[in-house]
Design a protein around this motif. Structure first.
Motif, PDB file in Angstrom:
ATOM      1  N   VAL A 120      36.294  39.291  13.791  1.00 33.63           N
ATOM      2  CA  VAL A 120      36.694  38.748  15.080  1.00 33.63           C
ATOM      3  C   VAL A 120      36.683  39.866  16.107  1.00 33.63           C
ATOM      4  N   ALA A 121      35.859  39.747  17.125  1.00 29.21           N
ATOM      5  CA  ALA A 121      35.798  40.771  18.166  1.00 29.21           C
ATOM      6  C   ALA A 121      37.070  40.741  18.990  1.00 29.21           C
ATOM      7  N   ASP A 122      37.651  41.915  19.199  1.00 29.85           N
ATOM      8  CA  ASP A 122      38.852  42.014  20.017  1.00 29.85           C
ATOM      9  C   ASP A 122      38.456  41.800  21.477  1.00 29.85           C
ATOM     10  N   SER A 123      39.185  40.955  22.183  1.00 33.27           N
ATOM     11  CA  SER A 123      38.836  40.665  23.581  1.00 33.27           C
ATOM     12  C   SER A 123      38.928  41.898  24.462  1.00 33.27           C
ATOM     13  N   LYS A 124      39.696  42.908  24.014  1.00 31.37           N
ATOM     14  CA  LYS A 124      39.824  44.134  24.802  1.00 31.37           C
ATOM     15  C   LYS A 124      38.631  45.063  24.620  1.00 31.37           C
ATOM     16  N   CYS A 125      37.864  44.865  23.593  1.00 31.00           N
ATOM     17  CA  CYS A 125      36.828  45.834  23.239  1.00 31.00           C
ATOM     18  C   CYS A 125      35.586  45.723  24.108  1.00 31.00           C
ATOM     19  N   GLU A 126      35.150  44.518  24.355  1.00 30.83           N
ATOM     20  CA  GLU A 126      33.907  44.350  25.108  1.00 30.83           C
ATOM     21  C   GLU A 126      33.935  45.044  26.463  1.00 30.83           C
ATOM     22  N   PRO A 127      34.982  44.872  27.302  1.00 30.43           N
ATOM     23  CA  PRO A 127      34.992  45.581  28.580  1.00 30.43           C
ATOM     24  C   PRO A 127      35.062  47.094  28.413  1.00 30.43           C
ATOM     25  N   CYS A 128      35.704  47.570  27.358  1.00 28.39           N
ATOM     26  CA  CYS A 128      35.768  49.018  27.124  1.00 28.39           C
ATOM     27  C   CYS A 128      34.372  49.584  26.892  1.00 28.39           C
ATOM     28  N   ILE A 129      33.599  48.910  26.050  1.00 28.04           N
ATOM     29  CA  ILE A 129      32.233  49.358  25.766  1.00 28.04           C
ATOM     30  C   ILE A 129      31.382  49.268  27.024  1.00 28.04           C
ATOM     31  N   ASP A 130      31.479  48.151  27.728  1.00 27.37           N
ATOM     32  CA  ASP A 130      30.687  47.966  28.943  1.00 27.37           C
ATOM     33  C   ASP A 130      31.009  49.024  29.992  1.00 27.37           C
ATOM     34  N   GLU A 131      32.293  49.324  30.137  1.00 25.62           N
ATOM     35  CA  GLU A 131      32.693  50.316  31.149  1.00 25.62           C
ATOM     36  C   GLU A 131      32.205  51.706  30.769  1.00 25.62           C
ATOM     37  N   LEU A 132      32.270  52.045  29.493  1.00 28.52           N
ATOM     38  CA  LEU A 132      31.779  53.358  29.064  1.00 28.52           C
ATOM     39  C   LEU A 132      30.282  53.469  29.316  1.00 28.52           C
ATOM     40  N   LEU A 133      29.534  52.443  28.911  1.00 25.73           N
ATOM     41  CA  LEU A 133      28.086  52.469  29.112  1.00 25.73           C
ATOM     42  C   LEU A 133      27.739  52.543  30.594  1.00 25.73           C
ATOM     43  N   ASP A 134      28.473  51.824  31.418  1.00 28.27           N
ATOM     44  CA  ASP A 134      28.212  51.845  32.864  1.00 28.27           C
ATOM     45  C   ASP A 134      28.447  53.237  33.436  1.00 28.27           C
ATOM     46  N   MET A 135      29.518  53.885  33.015  1.00 31.18           N
ATOM     47  CA  MET A 135      29.813  55.238  33.500  1.00 31.18           C
ATOM     48  C   MET A 135      28.731  56.224  33.088  1.00 31.18           C
ATOM     49  N   ILE A 136      28.295  56.131  31.840  1.00 31.03           N
ATOM     50  CA  ILE A 136      27.285  57.078  31.356  1.00 31.03           C
ATOM     51  C   ILE A 136      25.941  56.831  32.029  1.00 31.03           C
ATOM     52  N   HIS A 137      25.560  55.568  32.152  1.00 35.93           N
ATOM     53  CA  HIS A 137      24.283  55.260  32.805  1.00 35.93           C
ATOM     54  C   HIS A 137      24.269  55.705  34.269  1.00 35.93           C
ATOM     55  N   HIS A 138      25.445  55.829  34.867  1.00 34.93           N
ATOM     56  CA  HIS A 138      25.540  56.284  36.257  1.00 34.93           C
ATOM     57  C   HIS A 138      26.122  57.696  36.337  1.00 34.93           C
ATOM     58  N   ALA A 139      25.893  58.485  35.317  1.00 30.82           N
ATOM     59  CA  ALA A 139      26.425  59.854  35.291  1.00 30.82           C
ATOM     60  C   ALA A 139      25.936  60.676  36.480  1.00 30.82           C
ATOM     61  N   HIS A 140      24.722  60.360  36.964  1.00 28.72           N
ATOM     62  CA  HIS A 140      24.167  61.120  38.087  1.00 28.72           C
ATOM     63  C   HIS A 140      24.993  60.940  39.354  1.00 28.72           C
ATOM     64  N   TYR A 141      25.792  59.883  39.448  1.00 22.53           N
ATOM     65  CA  TYR A 141      26.692  59.713  40.599  1.00 22.53           C
ATOM     66  C   TYR A 141      27.727  60.834  40.662  1.00 22.53           C
ATOM     67  N   TYR A 142      27.941  61.491  39.536  1.00 27.71           N
ATOM     68  CA  TYR A 142      28.963  62.543  39.449  1.00 27.71           C
ATOM     69  C   TYR A 142      28.329  63.923  39.255  1.00 27.71           C
ATOM     70  N   GLY A 143      27.018  63.987  39.440  1.00 29.50           N
ATOM     71  CA  GLY A 143      26.325  65.257  39.255  1.00 29.50           C
ATOM     72  C   GLY A 143      26.131  65.616  37.793  1.00 29.50           C
ATOM     73  N   LEU A 144      26.172  64.616  36.923  1.00 26.55           N
ATOM     74  CA  LEU A 144      26.003  64.813  35.483  1.00 26.55           C
ATOM     75  C   LEU A 144      24.719  64.110  35.038  1.00 26.55           C
ATOM     76  N   ASP A 145      24.366  64.288  33.767  1.00 24.34           N
ATOM     77  CA  ASP A 145      23.117  63.738  33.239  1.00 24.34           C
ATOM     78  C   ASP A 145      23.435  62.850  32.041  1.00 24.34           C
ATOM     79  N   SER A 146      23.019  61.594  32.098  1.00 25.81           N
ATOM     80  CA  SER A 146      23.362  60.638  31.035  1.00 25.81           C
ATOM     81  C   SER A 146      22.852  61.078  29.667  1.00 25.81           C
ATOM     82  N   THR A 147      21.772  61.853  29.630  1.00 25.51           N
ATOM     83  CA  THR A 147      21.230  62.279  28.330  1.00 25.51           C
ATOM     84  C   THR A 147      22.155  63.260  27.617  1.00 25.51           C
ATOM     85  N   TRP A 148      23.076  63.875  28.348  1.00 24.13           N
ATOM     86  CA  TRP A 148      24.045  64.782  27.709  1.00 24.13           C
ATOM     87  C   TRP A 148      25.002  64.023  26.799  1.00 24.13           C
TER      88      TRP A 148
END
Length: 555
Positions: A89-117
Motif C-alpha cells: 500500500v503506497a503511503d499517501s505522504k510518499c508520492e508528493p515527497c518523491i515528486d518534490e525531490l525530483l522537481d528540485m533536482i531537475h531544476h537544480a540550475h535555478y540554484y546554480g547547481l547541476d542536476s547530474t551531481w
C-alpha cells in the motif's frame, strides 16, 4: 506521478478464513518478510562498501554522502521514500515527497547547481523501470536502490544549497558557513511532514545578496536559452553601422529590446544605457571598448558568472543587518540598514599587482582628520627610494619625512643615499597632512592584518572611470565627508561632520572614535541582483572566478 505497488498474498489454507479482496488487507507475515528483504538489501550496501566514499548500485558508481549510513541506521535500514511497514500500500505522504525531490533536482540550475551531481538520470531510469512493472509485481532490489539514490541526492543537495559545493578554505582565515543541524533527522522530519521542497529551500542562505541573486537567476533561466555562442562585434570605429546592428541583435536576444523597440533610436540608446548600468560601465549610451567586451559574452558565461557568486555567498556566515559592504569588482561601498542599501559610494581598489584582499571582516572604529600617510615599506623602497637617489630634494618637495626607529625624525642630508638599496633600506617614510597627501584629508580605520583602510584621495579623476583598480591595496573613497556624516549620525556621536571639517581647516590631526562601530565586509563578487530581478555583471578584474568555475563544473 503515481507510485502504487501491490503484491500477491499467499494462498490461504482451507481452515483459515479468507479475507475478502476488497478490504486490501495483507497477511502480516508476508508484509514483515518483504520489509525485511528490502532493509537487508539496503544494509548490505553499507557492509559491502565500508571504507570508501563511493558506493556501487548495480553497475552504477556514486559518491556516497557521509550521512547516508547514519540516516538508514537510525531507521533500521527501512525504506525512506515509501511506506516500509506495508509495501503493498503506497503511503499517501510518499508520492508528493518523491515528486518534490525530483522537481528540485531537475531544476537544480535555478540554484546554480547541476542536476547530474545528484544521480538524477539513474534515479529516473530506476523509477521508470519500477513503474513499468505489471500490476501486482515489484522489484525489492530496485526499490532499495532507488531509495538509496534519492536519499543520497537529498543529503548532497541540502548540503550544497546551504554551504556550497566546493570545500572552500578562506585564504584570509575567515570561518566558513557549515550546515549546523542534524541532517538525517531533518530529512526524516521532512518526509514525515511531506515538506521535502520546503525543507530544502529553508536551508538556503538568508543573506540578501544571495536571496536576490538566486531569485533573479531563476527568472533569467526562464527567459534565456543557455548557449556558449559568443557574439563577435566589428570595431565600432571602422564599422559603426554594422557594429550597431549586431549590438541591437544582442540586446534583442538578451531582452533589453524587442522587434518594435529596436527600430526606435531613443529606445535603443536607453537599452544600451541599461545594459551598461547592469555591467558596471559608464552610462553614456555609446559602444566603447568596455561595452563592446561585455556584449561579446555568451549566455552560458553569464550563467557561470552567476553560479560562482552564488557559490561564494553560500560560504558566508550570517552578516549583521546594519553594515558596510565593499564589493571589489563593482568598485562600490554599500551603506546598509536592515539589509537594505540606503546609500552607495564609489571606491578605487587595489590594482592587479597590489590587490585589495578579497575577504575582510572588521568594524570601522574611528576616523582621523588631516592624517599622515605612513608609507608602506614596499612602496617606500620600491617607488620612493629611486626618486630620492636621483633628487636630494624629492622628500621635501613632496612633503615626506624620513623616520628612524620609533618614528623619530631623521635628517635626509645625513644619509649616504648611494649605499641605499631596496634590500637594505632601514627607514620609514611618512607624508605630512594636506591636500597633497595620498590618503587625502580624512581616513577611516577598520583594524585588519592587511592594514587596509578607507580614505580620501587627491586623485579625484579616477572616480570618473569604468574600471577603478588603481590603488596600492587600500580603498580610496568618493565623497568621504558624506560618508563621515553618515557614520557619525547613525552612531549618534558627539562629533559631527562640521567638527570633522573644522579640524581639517585648522590642520589638526584628530582621532574620532565611534561608540558603536559598524561592521564592514570586504568581498569579491562579480554578480549582484536587485529586487526587480535585474542582474548586474562586473568584470573579473583579478581573474578569480575561473578557478571556482573549474572546480564547480570541471571543464
Amino acid at each position: 506521478m503515481s507510485f502504487l505497488f501491490a503484491c500477491t498474498p499467499e494462498e490461504p489454507k482451507k481452515e483459515e478464513i479468507v479475507v475478502q479482496p476488497e478490504t486490501k488487507t495483507y497477511p502480516k507475515v508476508i508484509v514483515e518478510k518483504e520489509a525485511r528483504v528490502v532493509s537487508l538489501t539496503i544494509e548490505k550496501h553499507f557492509t559491502d562498501w565500508t571504507d570508501s566514499t563511493l558506493m556501487i548500485i548495480g553497475s552504477y558508481e556514486l559518491e556516497k554522502s557521509a550521512l547516508l549510513k547514519p540516516f538508514y541506521a537510525s531507521r533500521a535500514y527501512q525504506l525512506a521514500w515509501w511506506n516500509s511497514t506495508n509495501l503493498a500500500v503506497a503511503d499517501s505522504k510518499c508520492e508528493p515527497c518523491i515528486d518534490e525531490l525530483l522537481d528540485m533536482i531537475h531544476h537544480a540550475h535555478y540554484y546554480g547547481l547541476d542536476s547530474t551531481w545528484y544521480d538524477i538520470n539513474q534515479i529516473d531510469k530506476l523509477l521508470a523501470a519500477i513503474m513499468a512493472l505489471d500490476s501486482g509485481k515489484y522489484d525489492f532490489k530496485a526499490l532499495a536502490n532507488v531509495d538509496l539514490l534519492m536519499t543520497n541526492a537529498y543529503l548532497h543537495f541540502a548540503t550544497h544549497l546551504n554551504q556550497g559545493v566546493t570545500d572552500s578554505v578562506s585564504a584570509y582565515g575567515l570561518e566558513r558557513n557549515r550546515l549546523d543541524l542534524d541532517l538525517p533527522k531533518y530529512l526524516a522530519e521532512a518526509l514525515d511532514n511531506s515538506h521535502i521542497k520546503k525543507s530544502l529551500l529553508d536551508l538556503q542562505p538568508k543573506n540578501s545578496n544571495y536571496v536576490l541573486l538566486q531569485r533573479s537567476l531563476e527568472q533569467f533561466l526562464t527567459t534565456h536559452k543557455l548557449s556558449d555562442k559568443k557574439h563577435v562585434l566589428p570595431d565600432p570605429k571602422e564599422f559603426e553601422d554594422s557594429c550597431r546592428t549586431e549590438a541591437i541583435n544582442i540586446l534583442i536576444d538578451l531582452q533589453y529590446l524587442n522587434d518594435t523597440t529596436s527600430k526606435i533610436k531613443k529606445k535603443v540608446k536607453a537599452a544600451i544605457k541599461k545594459f551598461q548600468k547592469e555591467h558596471g560601465l559608464q552610462i553614456d549610451g555609446a559602444i566603447g571598448k568596455n561595452t563592446l567586451a561585455a556584449f561579446e559574452k555568451s549566455t552560458l558565461e553569464r550563467y557561470h558568472q552567476i553560479t560562482v557568486s552564488l557559490e561564494k555567498l553560500r560560504w558566508e556566515k550570517p552578516w549583521e543587518k546594519n553594515r558596510l559592504f565593499v564589493n571589489i569588482p563593482k568598485y562600490i561601498l554599500h551603506l546598509i540598514q536592515n539589509d537594505e542599501t540606503v546609500k552607495t559610494h564609489k571606491i578605487v581598489v587595489g590594482n592587479t599587482k597590489a590587490r585589495t584582499p578579497q575577504e575582510i571582516n572588521s568594524q570601522v572604529e574611528y576616523l582621523v582628520t588631516f592624517p599622515f600617510w605612513h608609507v608602506p615599506r614596499g612602496i617606500a623602497a620600491k617607488e620612493i627610494l629611486p626618486h630620492i637617489k636621483k633628487d636630494s630634494t624629492y622628500l621635501e618637495a613632496h612633503h615626506y619625512e624620513l623616520m628612524g626607529k620609533g618614528w623619530t625624525p631623521v635628517d635626509p642630508k645625513t644619509v649616504d643615499w648611494s649605499k641605499m638599496t631596496r634590500s637594505n633600506f632601514p627607514y620609514r617614510i611618512r607624508q605630512k597632512g594636506g591636500t597633497w597627501n595620498a590618503v587625502g584629508l580624512v581616513k577611516f580605520i577598520f583594524p585588519n592584518e592587511h592594514f587596509v583602510y578607507l580614505h580620501d584621495t587627491p586623485s579625484k579623476n579616477y572616480f570618473n572611470t569604468d574600471l577603478r583598480a588603481f590603488s596600492h591595496g587600500c580603498l580610496r573613497l568618493h565623497k568621504p565627508m558624506d560618508f563621515a556624516d553618515y557614520l557619525l549620525k547613525v552612531d549618534s556621536n558627539s562629533y559631527t561632520v562640521d567638527s570633522v571639517q573644522t579640524h581639517i581647516d585648522n590642520k589638526n590631526s584628530r582621532k574620532m572614535r565611534f561608540k558603536k562601530p559598524l561592521p564592514i565586509y570586504v568581498r569579491y563578487y562579480t554578480c549582484e541582483a536587485d529586487s526587480d530581478g535585474n542582474i548586474y555583471y562586473f568584470r573579473d578584474v583579478y581573474k578569480l572566478d575561473e578557478v571556482i568555475r573549474k572546480r564547480l563544473f570541471k571543464n
